[in-house]
Design an enzyme around this catalytic site. Sequence first.
Site, PDB file in Angstrom:
ATOM      1  CG  ASP A   5      -1.734   1.214   1.407  1.00 29.20           C
ATOM      2  OD1 ASP A   5      -1.594   2.151   0.574  1.00 29.20           O
ATOM      3  OD2 ASP A   5      -2.523   1.273   2.361  1.00 29.20           O
ATOM      4  NE  ARG A  67       9.589   9.414   3.705  1.00 31.44           N
ATOM      5  CZ  ARG A  67       8.527   9.613   4.487  1.00 31.44           C
ATOM      6  NH1 ARG A  67       8.270  10.835   4.937  1.00 31.44           N
ATOM      7  NH2 ARG A  67       7.729   8.631   4.805  1.00 31.44           N
ATOM      8  CE1 TYR A  98      -6.841  10.582 -10.553  1.00 27.54           C
ATOM      9  CE2 TYR A  98      -7.173  12.312 -12.180  1.00 27.54           C
ATOM     10  CZ  TYR A  98      -6.632  11.096 -11.830  1.00 27.54           C
ATOM     11  OH  TYR A  98      -5.873  10.388 -12.733  1.00 27.54           O
ATOM     12  CE  LYS A 102      -3.170  11.049 -10.608  1.00 28.34           C
ATOM     13  NZ  LYS A 102      -2.092  10.035 -10.491  1.00 28.34           N
ATOM     14  CB  ILE A 131      -5.295   5.876 -20.516  1.00 32.97           C
ATOM     15  CG1 ILE A 131      -4.329   7.067 -20.674  1.00 32.97           C
ATOM     16  CG2 ILE A 131      -4.653   4.571 -20.995  1.00 32.97           C
ATOM     17  CD1 ILE A 131      -3.878   7.369 -22.090  1.00 32.97           C
ATOM     18  CB  THR A 133      -6.937   1.887 -17.415  1.00 39.15           C
ATOM     19  OG1 THR A 133      -7.261   3.119 -16.766  1.00 39.15           O
ATOM     20  CG2 THR A 133      -5.751   2.076 -18.345  1.00 39.15           C
TER      21      THR A 133
HETATM   22  N1  LIG Z   1      -6.715   5.896 -17.125  1.00 37.22           N
HETATM   23  C1  LIG Z   1      -6.694   7.210 -17.299  1.00 37.22           C
HETATM   24  O1  LIG Z   1      -7.482   7.778 -18.075  1.00 37.22           O
HETATM   25  C2  LIG Z   1      -5.681   8.046 -16.548  1.00 37.22           C
HETATM   26  C3  LIG Z   1      -5.563   9.394 -16.906  1.00 37.22           C
HETATM   27  C4  LIG Z   1      -4.642  10.173 -16.236  1.00 37.22           C
HETATM   28  C5  LIG Z   1      -3.845   9.633 -15.255  1.00 37.22           C
HETATM   29  N2  LIG Z   1      -3.985   8.328 -14.919  1.00 37.22           N
HETATM   30  C6  LIG Z   1      -3.121   7.812 -13.865  1.00 37.22           C
HETATM   31  O2  LIG Z   1      -2.439   6.655 -14.305  1.00 37.22           O
HETATM   32  C7  LIG Z   1      -2.104   5.852 -13.164  1.00 37.22           C
HETATM   33  C8  LIG Z   1      -2.470   4.426 -13.444  1.00 37.22           C
HETATM   34  O3  LIG Z   1      -3.886   4.333 -13.535  1.00 37.22           O
HETATM   35  P1  LIG Z   1      -4.629   3.276 -14.455  1.00 37.22           P
HETATM   36  O4  LIG Z   1      -5.396   4.017 -15.443  1.00 37.22           O
HETATM   37  O5  LIG Z   1      -3.682   2.218 -14.914  1.00 37.22           O
HETATM   38  O6  LIG Z   1      -5.658   2.702 -13.393  1.00 37.22           O
HETATM   39  P2  LIG Z   1      -5.850   1.267 -12.755  1.00 37.22           P
HETATM   40  O7  LIG Z   1      -6.977   1.387 -11.786  1.00 37.22           O
HETATM   41  O8  LIG Z   1      -5.941   0.256 -13.830  1.00 37.22           O
HETATM   42  O9  LIG Z   1      -4.481   1.053 -11.974  1.00 37.22           O
HETATM   43  C9  LIG Z   1      -4.207   1.649 -10.727  1.00 37.22           C
HETATM   44  C10 LIG Z   1      -3.419   0.658  -9.892  1.00 37.22           C
HETATM   45  O10 LIG Z   1      -3.123   1.249  -8.623  1.00 37.22           O
HETATM   46  C11 LIG Z   1      -3.249   0.242  -7.638  1.00 37.22           C
HETATM   47  N3  LIG Z   1      -3.485   0.857  -6.333  1.00 37.22           N
HETATM   48  C12 LIG Z   1      -4.577   1.552  -5.910  1.00 37.22           C
HETATM   49  N4  LIG Z   1      -4.402   1.962  -4.640  1.00 37.22           N
HETATM   50  C13 LIG Z   1      -3.185   1.518  -4.247  1.00 37.22           C
HETATM   51  C14 LIG Z   1      -2.423   1.642  -3.054  1.00 37.22           C
HETATM   52  N5  LIG Z   1      -2.907   2.302  -1.970  1.00 37.22           N
HETATM   53  N6  LIG Z   1      -1.184   1.091  -3.008  1.00 37.22           N
HETATM   54  C15 LIG Z   1      -0.686   0.419  -4.081  1.00 37.22           C
HETATM   55  N7  LIG Z   1      -1.343   0.281  -5.248  1.00 37.22           N
HETATM   56  C16 LIG Z   1      -2.582   0.830  -5.334  1.00 37.22           C
HETATM   57  C17 LIG Z   1      -4.431  -0.607  -8.102  1.00 37.22           C
HETATM   58  O11 LIG Z   1      -4.378  -1.877  -7.503  1.00 37.22           O
HETATM   59  C18 LIG Z   1      -4.181  -0.647  -9.608  1.00 37.22           C
HETATM   60  O12 LIG Z   1      -3.328  -1.731  -9.932  1.00 37.22           O
HETATM   61  C19 LIG Z   1      -2.833   6.487 -11.973  1.00 37.22           C
HETATM   62  O13 LIG Z   1      -1.929   7.276 -11.228  1.00 37.22           O
HETATM   63  C20 LIG Z   1      -3.890   7.362 -12.629  1.00 37.22           C
HETATM   64  O14 LIG Z   1      -4.288   8.431 -11.807  1.00 37.22           O
HETATM   65  C21 LIG Z   1      -4.870   7.509 -15.549  1.00 37.22           C
END
Ligand SMILES: NC(=O)c1ccc[n+]([C@@H]2O[C@H](COP(=O)([O-])OP(=O)(O)OC[C@H]3O[C@@H](n4cnc5c(N)ncnc54)[C@H](O)[C@@H]3O)[C@@H](O)[C@H]2O)c1
Length: 200
Positions: A5, A67, A98, A102, A131, A133
Amino acid sequence: MTKVDVSNAEQVNSWIKDTVSVFGRLDGAANVTGIAGGDGSITETIDQLAWEKMIAINLTGVMICMRAQLPHLTVPGGSIVNVSSTSGLRGLPNNAAYASSKFGVIGLTESSAAEYGKKGIRVNAVLPGPIDTKIFREGEAKGLFNADVVSAGTLMGRMGQAEEVAKVLVFLLSDDASYVTGAHWTVDGGYAACGFYRAG
Ligand SMILES: NC(=O)c1ccc[n+]([C@@H]2O[C@H](COP(=O)([O-])OP(=O)(O)OC[C@H]3O[C@@H](n4cnc5c(N)ncnc54)[C@H](O)[C@@H]3O)[C@@H](O)[C@H]2O)c1
């Protein structure tokens, strides 16, 4: 594979320590974790616990990871890439936590890039746009985004795939990006270039 985590400093510290003891060095780190959350609240109705959870994972989690990683990074040549978002450049109505998290990742990235630049350690941020996902589809299910609307808002008329972000992230981590630090690199099909939320 180790599950941690990122908001738990103890878990992250021992994960990085174990990684370095197994591999003997740390050349690079990608801090990708994030949650989208958000229930569509406006600022005056933000739920305190939901806000704190978002900041704890999306922003403090990145700091906790950096860190732990920075003291072990190869000098010179080590590199970190943090994942922010195009929502780190402009507000995101009804999901202020959010966007705030960011924006924070960009501030953290730039500050750290300045602190470590002369040591030859690079710190950059990748800013994905829409994206396809799990995080995006969950937000869409809550009515926070709409795939058709955001696709139309990109210059390429489509959402991106995770692999398209990963390739840029790997480039920034690598020595091929040896003169790139403190950057916020959008991977968004042009979503941020000409404004957000444009109709068709
Ligand atoms: N998908 C989009 O449109 C998009 C756009 C901008 C930014 N992002 C950023 O990209 C990154 C990846 O997101 P994604 O789209 O692959 O989403 P996702 O939900 O598929 O993946 C996020 C991952 O973070 C893990 N996670 C959540 N809380 C956690 C914690 N406390 N400790 C450890 N792991 C944890 C989840 O298990 C998951 O594997 C994120 O930082 C998200 O904010 C995504």
